[in-house]
Write an enzyme that holds these catalytic residues in place. Structure first.
Site, PDB file in Angstrom:
ATOM      1  N   ARG A  80       1.789  -3.986 -14.349  1.00 14.30           N
ATOM      2  CA  ARG A  80       1.398  -4.039 -15.766  1.00 14.30           C
ATOM      3  C   ARG A  80       1.723  -2.731 -16.454  1.00 14.30           C
ATOM      4  O   ARG A  80       1.663  -1.671 -15.837  1.00 14.30           O
ATOM      5  CB  ARG A  80      -0.101  -4.294 -15.881  1.00 14.30           C
ATOM      6  CG  ARG A  80      -0.503  -5.692 -15.442  1.00 14.30           C
ATOM      7  CD  ARG A  80      -1.995  -5.838 -15.527  1.00 14.30           C
ATOM      8  NE  ARG A  80      -2.441  -5.856 -16.915  1.00 14.30           N
ATOM      9  CZ  ARG A  80      -2.426  -6.934 -17.686  1.00 14.30           C
ATOM     10  NH1 ARG A  80      -1.993  -8.092 -17.198  1.00 14.30           N
ATOM     11  NH2 ARG A  80      -2.846  -6.894 -18.931  1.00 14.30           N
ATOM     12  N   GLY A  90      -6.411   5.429 -17.920  1.00 14.83           N
ATOM     13  CA  GLY A  90      -6.015   5.646 -16.513  1.00 14.83           C
ATOM     14  C   GLY A  90      -5.389   7.012 -16.297  1.00 14.83           C
ATOM     15  O   GLY A  90      -4.762   7.576 -17.198  1.00 14.83           O
ATOM     16  N   HIS A 112      -1.055   1.769  -3.745  1.00 17.73           N
ATOM     17  CA  HIS A 112      -2.401   2.174  -4.187  1.00 17.73           C
ATOM     18  C   HIS A 112      -3.508   1.547  -3.341  1.00 17.73           C
ATOM     19  O   HIS A 112      -4.666   1.909  -3.492  1.00 17.73           O
ATOM     20  CB  HIS A 112      -2.605   1.796  -5.658  1.00 17.73           C
ATOM     21  CG  HIS A 112      -1.785   2.647  -6.586  1.00 17.73           C
ATOM     22  ND1 HIS A 112      -2.317   3.704  -7.274  1.00 17.73           N
ATOM     23  CD2 HIS A 112      -0.471   2.628  -6.896  1.00 17.73           C
ATOM     24  CE1 HIS A 112      -1.366   4.279  -7.993  1.00 17.73           C
ATOM     25  NE2 HIS A 112      -0.225   3.647  -7.778  1.00 17.73           N
ATOM     26  N   ARG A 149     -14.827  -2.796  -9.996  1.00 19.49           N
ATOM     27  CA  ARG A 149     -14.235  -4.046 -10.459  1.00 19.49           C
ATOM     28  C   ARG A 149     -14.854  -5.169  -9.648  1.00 19.49           C
ATOM     29  O   ARG A 149     -15.235  -4.952  -8.491  1.00 19.49           O
ATOM     30  CB  ARG A 149     -12.727  -4.044 -10.169  1.00 19.49           C
ATOM     31  CG  ARG A 149     -11.841  -3.673 -11.305  1.00 19.49           C
ATOM     32  CD  ARG A 149     -10.375  -3.820 -10.964  1.00 19.49           C
ATOM     33  NE  ARG A 149     -10.042  -3.503  -9.586  1.00 19.49           N
ATOM     34  CZ  ARG A 149      -9.975  -4.381  -8.608  1.00 19.49           C
ATOM     35  NH1 ARG A 149     -10.228  -5.662  -8.817  1.00 19.49           N
ATOM     36  NH2 ARG A 149      -9.646  -3.997  -7.392  1.00 19.49           N
ATOM     37  N   ASP A 166     -11.241   0.278   0.568  1.00 22.82           N
ATOM     38  CA  ASP A 166     -10.720   0.694  -0.729  1.00 22.82           C
ATOM     39  C   ASP A 166      -9.579   1.662  -0.464  1.00 22.82           C
ATOM     40  O   ASP A 166      -9.742   2.585   0.357  1.00 22.82           O
ATOM     41  CB  ASP A 166     -11.838   1.403  -1.519  1.00 22.82           C
ATOM     42  CG  ASP A 166     -11.758   1.099  -3.005  1.00 22.82           C
ATOM     43  OD1 ASP A 166     -10.661   0.765  -3.459  1.00 22.82           O
ATOM     44  OD2 ASP A 166     -12.794   1.189  -3.690  1.00 22.82           O
ATOM     45  N   LEU A 193     -11.495   5.787  -7.083  1.00 24.93           N
ATOM     46  CA  LEU A 193     -11.502   6.885  -8.060  1.00 24.93           C
ATOM     47  C   LEU A 193     -12.874   7.110  -8.661  1.00 24.93           C
ATOM     48  O   LEU A 193     -13.194   8.218  -9.072  1.00 24.93           O
ATOM     49  CB  LEU A 193     -10.479   6.594  -9.162  1.00 24.93           C
ATOM     50  CG  LEU A 193      -9.031   6.567  -8.682  1.00 24.93           C
ATOM     51  CD1 LEU A 193      -8.080   6.257  -9.818  1.00 24.93           C
ATOM     52  CD2 LEU A 193      -8.640   7.907  -8.041  1.00 24.93           C
ATOM     53  N   GLU A 207     -14.516  10.573  -9.786  1.00 19.31           N
ATOM     54  CA  GLU A 207     -14.899  10.808 -11.184  1.00 19.31           C
ATOM     55  C   GLU A 207     -16.366  11.228 -11.281  1.00 19.31           C
ATOM     56  O   GLU A 207     -16.714  12.132 -12.047  1.00 19.31           O
ATOM     57  CB  GLU A 207     -14.682   9.521 -12.001  1.00 19.31           C
ATOM     58  CG  GLU A 207     -13.213   9.158 -12.152  1.00 19.31           C
ATOM     59  CD  GLU A 207     -12.963   7.743 -12.667  1.00 19.31           C
ATOM     60  OE1 GLU A 207     -11.794   7.359 -12.800  1.00 19.31           O
ATOM     61  OE2 GLU A 207     -13.950   7.009 -12.919  1.00 19.31           O
TER      62      GLU A 207
HETATM   63  C1  GDG Z   1      -6.840   0.611  -7.104  1.00 15.14           C
HETATM   64  C2  GDG Z   1      -7.286   0.681  -5.653  1.00 15.14           C
HETATM   65  C3  GDG Z   1      -7.352   3.170  -5.839  1.00 15.14           C
HETATM   66  C4  GDG Z   1     -14.153   1.151 -14.032  1.00 15.14           C
HETATM   67  N1  GDG Z   1     -15.056   0.582 -14.851  1.00 15.14           N
HETATM   68  C5  GDG Z   1     -14.832   1.011 -16.089  1.00 15.14           C
HETATM   69  C6  GDG Z   1     -13.770   1.869 -16.049  1.00 15.14           C
HETATM   70  N2  GDG Z   1     -13.365   1.946 -14.769  1.00 15.14           N
HETATM   71  C7  GDG Z   1     -12.274   2.778 -14.251  1.00 15.14           C
HETATM   72  C8  GDG Z   1     -12.819   3.875 -13.370  1.00 15.14           C
HETATM   73  C9  GDG Z   1     -11.654   4.161 -12.447  1.00 15.14           C
HETATM   74  C10 GDG Z   1     -10.938   2.826 -12.349  1.00 15.14           C
HETATM   75  O1  GDG Z   1     -11.432   2.012 -13.424  1.00 15.14           O
HETATM   76  C11 GDG Z   1     -11.242   2.101 -11.038  1.00 15.14           C
HETATM   77  O2  GDG Z   1     -10.501   2.726 -10.031  1.00 15.14           O
HETATM   78  P1  GDG Z   1     -10.821   2.554  -8.482  1.00 15.14           P
HETATM   79  O3  GDG Z   1     -10.044   3.551  -7.743  1.00 15.14           O
HETATM   80  O4  GDG Z   1     -12.275   2.731  -8.295  1.00 15.14           O
HETATM   81  O5  GDG Z   1     -10.470   1.066  -8.088  1.00 15.14           O
HETATM   82  P2  GDG Z   1      -9.295  -0.058  -8.351  1.00 15.14           P
HETATM   83  O6  GDG Z   1      -9.318  -0.541  -9.740  1.00 15.14           O
HETATM   84  O7  GDG Z   1      -9.534  -1.100  -7.335  1.00 15.14           O
HETATM   85  O8  GDG Z   1      -7.887   0.680  -8.091  1.00 15.14           O
HETATM   86  C12 GDG Z   1      -8.135   1.919  -5.444  1.00 15.14           C
HETATM   87  C13 GDG Z   1      -6.759   3.017  -7.209  1.00 15.14           C
HETATM   88  O9  GDG Z   1      -6.023   1.810  -7.341  1.00 15.14           O
HETATM   89  C14 GDG Z   1      -5.840   4.191  -7.556  1.00 15.14           C
HETATM   90  O10 GDG Z   1      -4.798   4.323  -6.634  1.00 15.14           O
HETATM   91  O11 GDG Z   1      -8.241   4.256  -5.839  1.00 15.14           O
HETATM   92  O12 GDG Z   1      -8.524   2.006  -4.092  1.00 15.14           O
HETATM   93  O13 GDG Z   1      -8.000  -0.495  -5.297  1.00 15.14           O
HETATM   94  O14 GDG Z   1     -10.810   5.100 -13.009  1.00 15.14           O
HETATM   95  O15 GDG Z   1     -13.212   4.948 -14.180  1.00 15.14           O
HETATM   96  N3  GDG Z   1     -13.301   2.509 -17.137  1.00 15.14           N
HETATM   97  C15 GDG Z   1     -13.914   2.258 -18.321  1.00 15.14           C
HETATM   98  N4  GDG Z   1     -14.945   1.386 -18.407  1.00 15.14           N
HETATM   99  C16 GDG Z   1     -15.423   0.749 -17.354  1.00 15.14           C
HETATM  100  O16 GDG Z   1     -16.353  -0.046 -17.470  1.00 15.14           O
HETATM  101  N5  GDG Z   1     -13.470   2.872 -19.411  1.00 15.14           N
END
Ligand code: GDG
Length: 755
Positions: free
Chosen positions: A12, A31, A177, A287, A386, A390, A394
């Site tokens: 995307r 992001g 990722h 998510r 996972d 992130l 954060e």
């Molecule tokens: C994949 C991999 C890997 C979440 N809720 C809200 C929001 N977020 C943002 C967070 C964070 C991102 O979304 C989620 O990132 P994660 O790393 O936790 O998980 P995945 O989406 O599964 O990402 C993962 C990543 O890729 C990077 O390589 O770490 O393992 O699965 O940044 O802050 N942001 C806002 N509102 C929300 O309600 N604005």
């Protein structure tokens, strides 16, 4: 400073793209990837943003209909936020089976260790191939020579190789990722798919993963499934080398660490605190995904309320679940299960003035998310698996007050870097409950120390460094790879070598035996030298300007029997023993062979398990030959043997060398390069040539001076300067070397006489 354009490719486009009154509107992405690339461009480009020809291109899909985009595209390219956006359109019939099907119903569950959730459908895979092909066409349309292509994630694992077919010299990087699973899980993919996926990835020059475990899993799958060996983190395929390395993704540290100084965010944080009064706050942000461990986490929280009942009414858990993939059955079921559990726990433990779990199924505005991080006493992040996670990073980065405790699952990639968090097993309810209790009662000083250490680490390797690191490694690897490229000996090169040979006075020539001077045979004793070779060695070795060294992995006795009567020097067992022409055998360096008795039973076991294989014992090495075994089984057992030997080599003094259908173990500290150096140091030579066909000859090629000649037999990647196509080219070349010399001398004499 590099001024090469970057093309980023992800499933995307990383911006919010909406349609208002028939017009497409873009809004910034929160992001980290976008800001990391922008920061990289600012650092490396002399005029960031100002030069549209050089601004990075981002290729990906969006939910906006193709027609809308096309209207917009008619007025030229789309430039937004210092990027040129190139939308990809995948027909709906393909998109569903590609994205919801193969990506999220096959790869996602399998790579996150939920094999029973994975669906293996031919149709899904066909559409995955098709979608990757559509991406490939778009990249080819946008590509300009010298661009750097960086592909992201599991949606596009076939793309590197598809591109390589059209752009053999392009610089291509790939980053995954999500986790790369252990071989046992990866192998569950049907044979055709798993081979194509691995080959697809190997189209890249550099492959990045979050952790060392994922790198090791990938390397093992490559060894077991494709049979390509790796030296440390470099995989050698028949025509290229591919580097695999760890690049733990991170966050825009500055953006999160300055959160508390933003007045809106801080007011929002205070509002939450005020509402909670003196109740402690636990938060989690994920998510919607079964891999995030939400069900176990809720059960653990329930267990906590039960076991540590003193916390009842004194703690609230805000469970923020961000909508995701909820048209997929497993996601729908997970959502239903979460909601059932929340309502059951609240019903069981709650009261009029206390709701233990505040559940929200929505995406929060960025500032509200930050406020939540700032208000929390505990962040409870317990995914089953996972890639990185992130949210954990954060949370830590935003806490400039150094307060707050992170509870993190040991199966999240982030746990490798965040060891000061309370690490838990996400399936262990008792352990998680205990961790919550420990976190809620952790002294402030301890919270401060833990957070400070983690913050320092996150600050040092933020997402900007991550991108910079990946791209600079990609460029370095590409440059090294160029040096390893196959370069076949042409007539021109042959003539050049012959010319040099003719005009030299002191020549040193290293020749490997099996696969170089003689074709590889079914059994070692069947490869004895023929009359033609013996007479050639006699002539070439008999030339007083030549010193010929036959450098082989064969034992001393064999070389003695075959060559001792010839005017050549000999090196046996890959350099362990040598015999200077006219002098007795000597050992090159003193080495230890005490490891041999421990290895023999292992090799014998593999011989029993695989018909047609046998063990060859030499003084300082052991070889397990599988040339005569059934092809598939021999290969499979050879991979298993390597794995068994790798484990033993950590505490025994031997090294493992993979040759042509042979796995050899030999004492550490000897190789053909070390032996060859004895000759190279002894005397100045104005012509040096080394020819070999095997991996073990690479050590030899490495010590040959760059102004001289090294040739690897077979069109295989090598540090050798040149390659011969096949073994029979060696003898004909040696003959040419000899005859050409005579012709030159004769010509010289004739010319003199005439003159
Ligand atoms: C994949 C991999 C890997 C979440 N809720 C809200 C929001 N977020 C943002 C967070 C964070 C991102 O979304 C989620 O990132 P994660 O790393 O936790 O998980 P995945 O989406 O599964 O990402 C993962 C990543 O890729 C990077 O390589 O770490 O393992 O699965 O940044 O802050 N942001 C806002 N509102 C929300 O309600 N604005």
């Amino acid at each position: 400073m590099i001024n090469r354009r970057l093309i980023l490719v992800s499933n995307r486009l990383p911006f919010r793209i909406t349609e208002k009154k028939g017009e497409i509107e873009f809004s910034p992405s929160s992001g980290g990837l976008v800001s990391s690339i922008k920061s990289y461009i600012q650092k490396t480009n002399s005029s960031p943003g100002s030069n549209k020809d050089n601004c990075p291109v981002w290729i990906g899909t969006s939910d906006i209909a193709e027609k809308k985009f096309k209207d917009r595209l008619q007025s030229g390219s789309i430039f937004y936020d210092d990027f040129e956006l190139a939308p990809v359109f995948i027909p709906p019939s393909t998109k569903d089976k590609f994205y919801n099907g193969f990506c999220n119903n096959t790869i996602w569950p399998l790579f996150h260790y939920f094999p029973s959730y994975a669906k293996f459908s031919d149709n899904y895979y066909e559409q995955y191939v098709k979608a990757n092909t559509i991406f490939c066409e778009k990249v080819l349309e946008m590509y300009k020579p010298n661009d750097i292509i960086w592909i992201h994630d599991y949606h596009l694992m076939l793309l590197p190789e598809l591109l390589r077919e059209h752009l053999p010299n392009a610089t291509i990087g790939f980053f995954l990722h999500i986790p790369f699973p252990s071989f046992e899980l990866f192998r569950l993919l049907p044979s055709k798919w798993r081979k194509e996926i691995l080959n697809g990835l190997l189209g890249a020059d550099l492959l990045g993963f979050h952790t060392n475990d994922y790198v090791q899993h990938f390397l093992k799958s490559i060894r077991q499934i494709l049979g390509f060996e790796n030296t440390l983190r470099i995989i050698t395929t028949p025509d290229r080398s591919v580097t695999v390395d760890t690049f733990p993704i991170s966050i825009d540290y500055y953006k999160f660490s300055k959160a508390s100084t933003d007045s809106d965010t801080f007011n929002e944080r205070n509002k939450i605190k005020k509402r909670l009064y003196d109740t402690k706050l636990i938060i989690s942000v994920d998510r919607l995904d079964y891999a995030k461990g939400l069900i176990n986490r809720l059960e653990s929280f329930e267990f906590f309320l039960e076991k540590y009942s003193e916390h009842k009414r004194k703690v609230v858990y805000i469970l923020l679940v961000v909508p995701s993939r909820d048209i997929i059955t497993k996601y729908k079921e997970t959502k239903r299960e979460i909601e059932g559990l929340v309502s059951r726990i609240n019903g069981k433990y709650g009261s009029i003035d206390w709701t233990p779990i505040v559940y929200q199924y929505k995406t929060l505005e960025f500032k509200k998310l930050l406020a939540l991080y700032l208000a929390a006493d505990v962040a409870l992040i317990t995914p089953m698996r996972d890639g990185m996670n992130l949210v954990a990073k954060e949370f830590v980065a935003s806490r400039t007050d150094k307060r707050g405790v992170l509870i993190l699952s040991e199966t999240a990639g982030a746990s490798s870097e965040l060891g000061e968090a309370i690490l838990v097993n996400p399936t262990d309810r008792g352990e998680i409950a205990g961790a919550i209790q420990q976190a809620l009662s952790m002294p402030v000083e301890e919270q401060t120390t833990r957070n400070e250490t983690m913050q320092k680490r996150l600050q040092e390797y933020d997402v900007m460094k991550w991108a910079e690191d990946f791209i600079s490694q990609l460029l370095i690897r590409k440059e090294k790879q160029e040096k390893l490229k196959v370069k076949e000996v042409t007539t021109q090169i042959e003539n050049q070598i012959i010319e040099h040979y003719s005009h030299s006075e002191s020549r040193l020539i290293f020749l490997d035996y099996d696969g170089t001077l003689a074709p590889l045979a079914r059994l070692p004793h069947l490869a004895s030298p023929g009359g033609e070779l013996i007479s050639l060695l006699k002539t070439v070795g008999g030339d007083s300007k030549n010193e010929i060294v036959l450098i082989s992995g064969r034992p001393m006795e064999v070389l003695k029997g075959w060559f001792e009567h010839l005017p050549v020097s000999l090196v046996a067992e890959h350099g362990a023993f040598y015999k200077q022409r006219g002098v007795d055998w000597r050992q090159t360096v003193p080495v230890n062979a005490s490891w041999k008795p421990s290895i023999i039973p292992v090799l014998n076991l593999f011989t029993e398990r695989c018909a047609g294989t046998f063990v060859e014992e030499k003084t300082l090495s052991l070889a397990w030959h599988y040339r005569n075994a059934e092809k598939e089984l021999g290969f499979l057992r050879s991979r298993e043997l390597i794995n068994a030997l790798v484990e033993l080599s950590s505490h025994l003094d031997f090294q493992i060398i993979e040759g042509n259908k042979v796995i050899e173990t030999r004492a550490r500290g000897i190789d053909k390069g070390i032996a060859a150096s004895l000759w190279l140091k002894k005397k100045q030579h104005d012509f040096v040539l080394a020819i070999g066909d095997d991996k073990t000859d690479e050590d030899l090629f490495k010590v040959i001076p760059t102004t001289q000649y090294s040739i690897r037999v077979g069109l295989t990647q090598s540090v050798a300067k040149y390659n011969f196509k096949q073994q029979k080219d060696v003898l004909s070349f040696l003959k040419k070397l000899q005859t050409r010399k005579q012709v030159t001398i004769e010509n010289h004499i004739t010319n003199n006489e005439v003159g």
